[in-house]
Design a protein around this motif. Structure first.
Motif: not given
Length: 652
Positions: A99-121
């Motif tokens: 659970l801690a991973q969800n609270f300490v992860t850098d959300t900016t880079i995560t959101e960027s990677l999620v958007k990139e993944a969607y564009d590729r899908i």
């Protein structure tokens, strides 16, 4: 998240803790003088008001009973010491770490990677590649050799053609030349995926490295992803012991011929499909995308249908035979709909290294760790080649008490890093300079300790995290208590279950049933002739041979022991031996030959075992709750309860 985690979260869903405006000092009730506050009850009730399906649970008094029972169970779990079990502590620690991973992860880079993944899908790429294998920990010399080799192959591919070179050099050991076909995001390691999506169609990429070695690739085509389809199907399951007249393949081909004759797909699905979850809906399935079903054969057949209304030829899957009709095609889901799933995939993928790097920087900033490394020359000086043989030890005069780095209130010493070096030895590890090795290991050591310190203090630093951990802590106790007390009854209460069955036999009965043959046809005159042949005792194979000729299917038979709810029988069919009249049913005509009637009878213990165990567990739980209410003193504060009712009724 594991299935156990999902089960536990479901178990505590009705009793989760969220913020509320209520007075936190109002005690709604006590259990042996232990207070339970009105604010908690109101939070729980408001959060779950729209989630409960049983209307009685929306009644405040009924919900209070559920909530009190929940608290009684937790009280019992604690009195039994379940919170002290090693397995409980291990599970809770594991969940907190996850659970801690969800609270300490850098959300900016995560959101960027999620958007990139969607564009590729949204797109698929068709790729071939050549790989020169190279271990991740290869020496600088071997790395240079591999790089020079891949560059030579790239030069050849440009001159001679990529496919020609790819096929010639492939040996399946040190060099691989493979046609990978079409793929989308998350199908390849991230560096390879990025190289493929960044390359232009028809060009040969520059060499790039993954954990497998050095690659070059060529993209042949980029196309839009196939998205989502909605189909219906008629399924005939493979069954052992089928007669020739009732074999699955023969039966599905007969149904397909009726479709070719113009009969209605939905009507045939209602009559003959053996998928109980979709038959009564005309065979309709929920929408799905590629890779979502457990049958690739079915998916390919479904996506292969081009136009709305198209119907496939019979196709065989591991479940049986299918005829598929296309109802709708949709593009890839909107980004917001896919975002939660993509976030989970990103965190499990090679992309997570980018997230880790961002998190490392964030934690260093939070705990005031500078980029300047401490003096590591000392550790370089005490290393030797024994490290690569897993035989290296700290020297006898090791300066273990020297301070190394401070994280928050925790001082790490030379001893901490020295122990880490000893534990990090691996067999077969490629040699590298001690300076580079120490620098990398210190980076990993520092990141690991920053993460651990954050996790250890997160419950005190973040209220949302603390609330979720508390929910899981309670849910874990409840799960273990219910598992040992109620859910395991089928293994431990054999005699009691049998006695329960004897006392409640009337609750477990077979309905009236018939052993019947149902003949179906769209031609009423055909059924009249079929009825006469059945009356004479003509066997079904002979009847089929008479009417199903020249590739035309005029009659289909269904044979089974049926109750009144069977899909093949017309509504309100009266059970009577012999040949029935002709009925209009599911846009067709049917006659029923009733061979035998089985009146309603009691089910044996074995026949009703599943339902008996379920009912017994409910009975046992209710009795157990009564016992807990006698064991622990529950005292309701009526004045506070009246106040709670007023507040909730005004809001709702």
């Amino acid at each position: 998240m594991t299935l156990r985690h999902v089960t536990l979260l479901a178990a505590v869903l009705l009793f989760s803790k969220v913020q509320s405006q209520s007075n936190s000092k109002d005690v709604l009730f006590t259990i042996d003088d232990e207070p339970v506050y009105a604010s908690e009850f109101i939070r729980v009730y408001n959060k779950n008001l729209d989630l409960v399906q049983d209307e009685s649970q929306k009644n405040i008094d009924e919900y209070l009973t559920l909530f009190t029972n929940y608290k009684l169970k937790l009280k019992e779990a604690e009195s039994l010491g379940l919170q002290n079990k090693t397995s409980y502590k291990r599970e809770l620690d594991s969940y907190k770490k996850q659970l801690a991973q969800n609270f300490v992860t850098d959300t900016t880079i995560t959101e960027s990677l999620v958007k990139e993944a969607y564009d590729r899908i949204l797109n698929e790429v068709k790729v071939s590649h050549i790989l020169v294998r190279l271990p991740e920990n290869a020496s600088p010399q071997d790395t240079l050799v591999a790089y020079n080799n891949i560059m030579k192959l790239r030069d050849r591919a440009i001159k001679e053609g990529f496919d020609k070179v790819r096929k010639e050099v492939h040996n399946g050991q040190t060099i691989f030349g493979e046609d990978l076909g079409y793929f989308s995001a998350f199908r390849m390691v991230y560096p390879f995926e990025s190289a493929a999506y960044n390359a232009k169609v028809g060009e040969i990429s520059m060499p790039f490295r993954t954990r497998f070695g050095y690659h070059i690739l060529k993209v042949y085509e980029k196309r839009k992803s196939r998205g989502e389809v909605t189909v219906a199907h008629i399924m005939v399951a493979n069954k052992q012991g089928d007669s020739i007249s009732n074999a699955a393949e023969t039966r599905i081909n007969d149904i397909y011929k009726k479709l070719q004759q113009g009969e209605d797909f939905e009507a045939l699905a209602k009559q003959f499909s053996e998928d109980p979850s979709s038959a009564n809906k005309g065979g309709m399935l929920s929408p799905f995308s590629a890779g979502q079903l457990s049958s690739q054969v079915f998916e390919e057949a479904a996506f292969g249908l081009k136009n709305i209304g198209d119907i496939s030829k019979p196709v065989q899957s591991k479940f049986g035979w299918h005829i598929i009709k296309l109802y709708d095609k949709k593009p890839v889901q909107p980004f917001l709909d896919m975002k939660p799933e993509l976030e989970m995939k990103v965190k499990r993928d090679d992309r997570s290294h980018l997230i880790d790097d961002a998190l490392f920087d964030k934690l260093k900033l939070k705990y005031h760790i500078t980029d300047k490394q401490p003096v590591l020359d000392y550790f370089e000086s005490i290393l030797n080649d024994d490290y690569f043989k897993r035989t290296w030890k700290l020297p006898n005069n090791f300066e273990k008490k020297q301070p190394l780095v401070t994280i928050g209130e925790k001082q790490l010493t030379f001893q901490d890093f020295g122990d880490y070096l000893v534990d990090s030895q691996r067999t077969g590890q490629a040699k590298s300079s001690f300076k580079d090795l120490i620098s990398k290991l210190y980076h990993d050591f520092l990141f690991q300790n920053l993460m651990q310190y954050q996790e250890d203090h997160l419950e005190f630093e973040n209220k949302d995290f603390a609330n979720i951990v508390n929910e899981y802590r309670d849910g874990l106790l409840l799960f273990d208590l219910m598992d040992s007390t109620i859910w395991n009854a089928s293994k431990t209460d054999t005699t009691e279950i049998e006695n329960y069955y004897k006392a409640h036999k009337d609750a477990y009965v077979w309905p009236d049933r018939i052993d019947a043959v149902v003949a179906s046809s769209t031609d009423q005159d055909v059924l009249k002739s079929v009825a006469k042949l059945l009356q004479k005792g003509t066997d079904l194979d002979t009847i089929k041979a008479k009417f199903n000729t020249n590739g035309k299917v005029q009659v289909i038979f269904t044979m089974s022991v049926m109750d009144a709810q069977n899909q093949a029988l017309p509504p309100h069919f009266k059970f009577k031996k012999g040949i029935s009249k002709i009925y209009k049913h599911n846009d067709s005509y049917v006659i029923v030959q009733v061979k035998d009637i089985f009146p309603s009878t009691l089910k044996s213990f074995d026949e009703a075992k599943g339902a008996i165990i379920s009912d017994y567990q409910t009975y046992k739980e209710n009795k157990w709750i009564d016992d807990l209410r006698h064991k622990y003193n529950v005292s309701i504060n009526q004045q506070v309860l009246d106040k709670v009712r007023s507040e909730l009724n005004n809001k709702n």
